[in-house]
Design an enzyme around this catalytic site. Structure first.
Site, PDB file in Angstrom:
ATOM      1  N   PHE A 177      24.921   4.212  16.624  1.00  0.00           N
ATOM      2  CA  PHE A 177      25.639   3.653  17.819  1.00  0.00           C
ATOM      3  C   PHE A 177      25.137   2.323  18.266  1.00  0.00           C
ATOM      4  O   PHE A 177      23.914   1.986  18.192  1.00  0.00           O
ATOM      5  CB  PHE A 177      25.365   4.568  19.026  1.00  0.00           C
ATOM      6  CG  PHE A 177      26.034   5.679  19.142  1.00  0.00           C
ATOM      7  CD1 PHE A 177      27.215   6.129  19.420  1.00  0.00           C
ATOM      8  CD2 PHE A 177      25.167   6.810  18.266  1.00  0.00           C
ATOM      9  CE1 PHE A 177      27.848   7.669  19.074  1.00  0.00           C
ATOM     10  CE2 PHE A 177      25.892   8.163  18.145  1.00  0.00           C
ATOM     11  CZ  PHE A 177      27.119   8.551  18.495  1.00  0.00           C
ATOM     12  N   ASP A 178      25.912   1.263  18.619  1.00  0.00           N
ATOM     13  CA  ASP A 178      25.533   0.158  19.238  1.00  0.00           C
ATOM     14  C   ASP A 178      25.248   0.420  20.621  1.00  0.00           C
ATOM     15  O   ASP A 178      25.535   1.410  21.153  1.00  0.00           O
ATOM     16  CB  ASP A 178      26.688  -0.888  19.101  1.00  0.00           C
ATOM     17  CG  ASP A 178      26.262  -2.239  20.124  1.00  0.00           C
ATOM     18  OD1 ASP A 178      25.026  -2.621  19.794  1.00  0.00           O
ATOM     19  OD2 ASP A 178      26.940  -2.673  20.842  1.00  0.00           O
ATOM     20  N   LYS A 179      24.292  -0.450  21.175  1.00  0.00           N
ATOM     21  CA  LYS A 179      23.800  -0.158  22.603  1.00  0.00           C
ATOM     22  C   LYS A 179      24.760  -0.617  23.692  1.00  0.00           C
ATOM     23  O   LYS A 179      25.600  -0.029  24.364  1.00  0.00           O
ATOM     24  CB  LYS A 179      22.480  -0.435  22.812  1.00  0.00           C
ATOM     25  CG  LYS A 179      21.962  -0.248  24.401  1.00  0.00           C
ATOM     26  CD  LYS A 179      20.571  -0.817  24.545  1.00  0.00           C
ATOM     27  CE  LYS A 179      20.701  -2.347  24.718  1.00  0.00           C
ATOM     28  NZ  LYS A 179      21.366  -2.746  26.049  1.00  0.00           N
ATOM     29  N   VAL A 232      29.610   2.980  15.461  1.00  0.00           N
ATOM     30  CA  VAL A 232      30.187   3.162  16.526  1.00  0.00           C
ATOM     31  C   VAL A 232      29.871   1.667  17.308  1.00  0.00           C
ATOM     32  O   VAL A 232      28.850   1.755  17.604  1.00  0.00           O
ATOM     33  CB  VAL A 232      30.178   4.169  17.709  1.00  0.00           C
ATOM     34  CG1 VAL A 232      31.086   4.190  18.635  1.00  0.00           C
ATOM     35  CG2 VAL A 232      30.115   5.446  16.834  1.00  0.00           C
TER      36      VAL A 232
END
Length: 375
Positions: free
Chosen positions: A63-65, A267
């Site tokens: 996941f990107d933040k 994501v």
């Protein structure tokens, strides 16, 4: 061999009817189309059957933040002026003028603060503007070169050495989950800016459901500092955290994870996530907050930026694969049983028609069960 021509013609017609692979041919496409239609109804856009099938076999998800696990709507919480010459209005005007040329999500927070304080930054002319990938930006204002970005930017570009007090302030903000940016020229710092981006309400629950579905590893990838990354990662409940990354670093991590876990999803929502989205087994973009580049590169888009749709998508994919296997097995068994009845002459033409059309109808009805799967 006994029997006249009429009998063998009759048996031949029965063989032709039974041999027609209608149910077998539609076993996969009807399930795929039904599942993609159900996903679209629930706000998940899947760009093809292959991506739907791959989603069910994922073993790890990255996941990107910013904009993915967090809302992507940053807000300036602290603005500390470090200059003895300029006041807060002047410093904020310089920061806003620089950020007005940037497309980074954090730029909106500074511009919003300037608007809230009626700061006139439009009159400041920014020349020689440069975006320094993964670090910040710089530009010339009134013959002075100004930088705004990560602390590393000033250490590497301007050769600054921070005092213990400044380092203590930076780490203090970072450990509370805030992103710290510094504003300064080539000689001194002018301001310390702390920005907060709240975690999405759906992030923690979505990741918990992914773990319950058997996803072996979840990881958060961010260009932010390690302190902020740890705070957000702990709140979200991911297994691992990788911080202070450049876009190429995210790509490298995805490739390394593919070698280890075989099937890995990414994501993300930004332009800097595009290389990682393209390299992953399944690229998943946030449909609302995502950039055009991310949406175009991704295989699946979550409309409404709702991460709770990700566990639903994986469940839908797994159920689809299960139903496809059921359809194929049922079609083959019916055909084989019908063909076995031909030799002793037990298979009538009506039985053959029923075996063919009946199997097709049952395969269709079995596939329609996918419409019942909800979030």
């Amino acid at each position: 061999m006994d029997g006249d021509w009429s009998e063998w013609i009759y048996r031949g017609l029965a063989v032709l009817v039974v041999g027609c692979p209608c149910a077998l041919v539609i076993s996969t496409p009807i399930a795929i189309v039904t599942a993609i239609g159900n996903a679209a109804k629930h706000g998940v856009l899947i760009k093809g059957g292959v991506h739907l099938e791959e989603a069910g076999a994922l073993k790890a998800i990255a996941f990107d933040k910013t904009g993915t696990l967090t809302k992507g709507v940053p807000e300036v919480t602290d603005f500390m002026v470090l200059s003895d010459v300029l006041n807060e209005q002047d410093v904020l005007a310089i920061a806003a003028a620089l950020e007005s040329r940037s497309q980074h999500p954090l730029a909106t927070a500074i511009l919003q603060k300037a608007e809230n304080h009626d700061v006139d930054y439009h009159s400041l002319l920014v020349e020689d503007f440069t975006a320094i990938t993964g670090k910040g930006i710089k530009g010339k204002i009134n013959q002075g070169i100004y930088y705004i970005g990560k602390p590393h930017l000033f250490e590497e570009e301007a050769g600054m050495v921070f005092s213990d007090d400044v380092l203590k302030l930076i780490s203090g903000y970072q450990n509370t989950g805030k992103t710290v940016m510094l504003l300064g020229d080539q000689v001194k710092l002018l301001a310390l800016i702390a920005v907060s981006d709240e975690i999405r309400e759906s992030s923690k629950e979505a990741i918990r459901k992914l773990h319950a579905l058997g996803i072996e590893k979840t990881i958060m990838l961010t260009g932010d500092n390690i302190g902020t990354a740890k705070a957000i990662g702990a709140a979200a409940g991911v297994h691992e955290i990788e911080a202070e990354l450049l876009p190429q670093d995210k790509l490298t991590i995805i490739k390394r994870w593919k070698q280890k876990y075989d099937r890995v999803a990414m994501v993300g929502d930004g332009v800097n996530d595009a290389p990682a989205l393209a390299a992953s087994t399944v690229g998943i973009a946030m449909g609302g907050a995502g950039t055009d580049t991310a949406l175009e590169t991704a295989d699946i888009a979550l409309m409404g930026d709702d991460l709770s749709k990700l566990p639903y998508t994986i469940r839908l994919s797994r159920k689809t694969l299960k139903i496809i296997k059921q359809n194929i097995t049922f079609s083959l068994v019916i055909k084989i049983l019908a063909l076995l009845l031909i030799a002793p002459g037990w298979l009538t033409l009506w039985m053959a028609i029923f075996a063919d059309m009946g199997a097709t109808l049952l395969v269709t009805l079995n596939s329609l069960r996918l419409l019942r799967i909800k979030e």
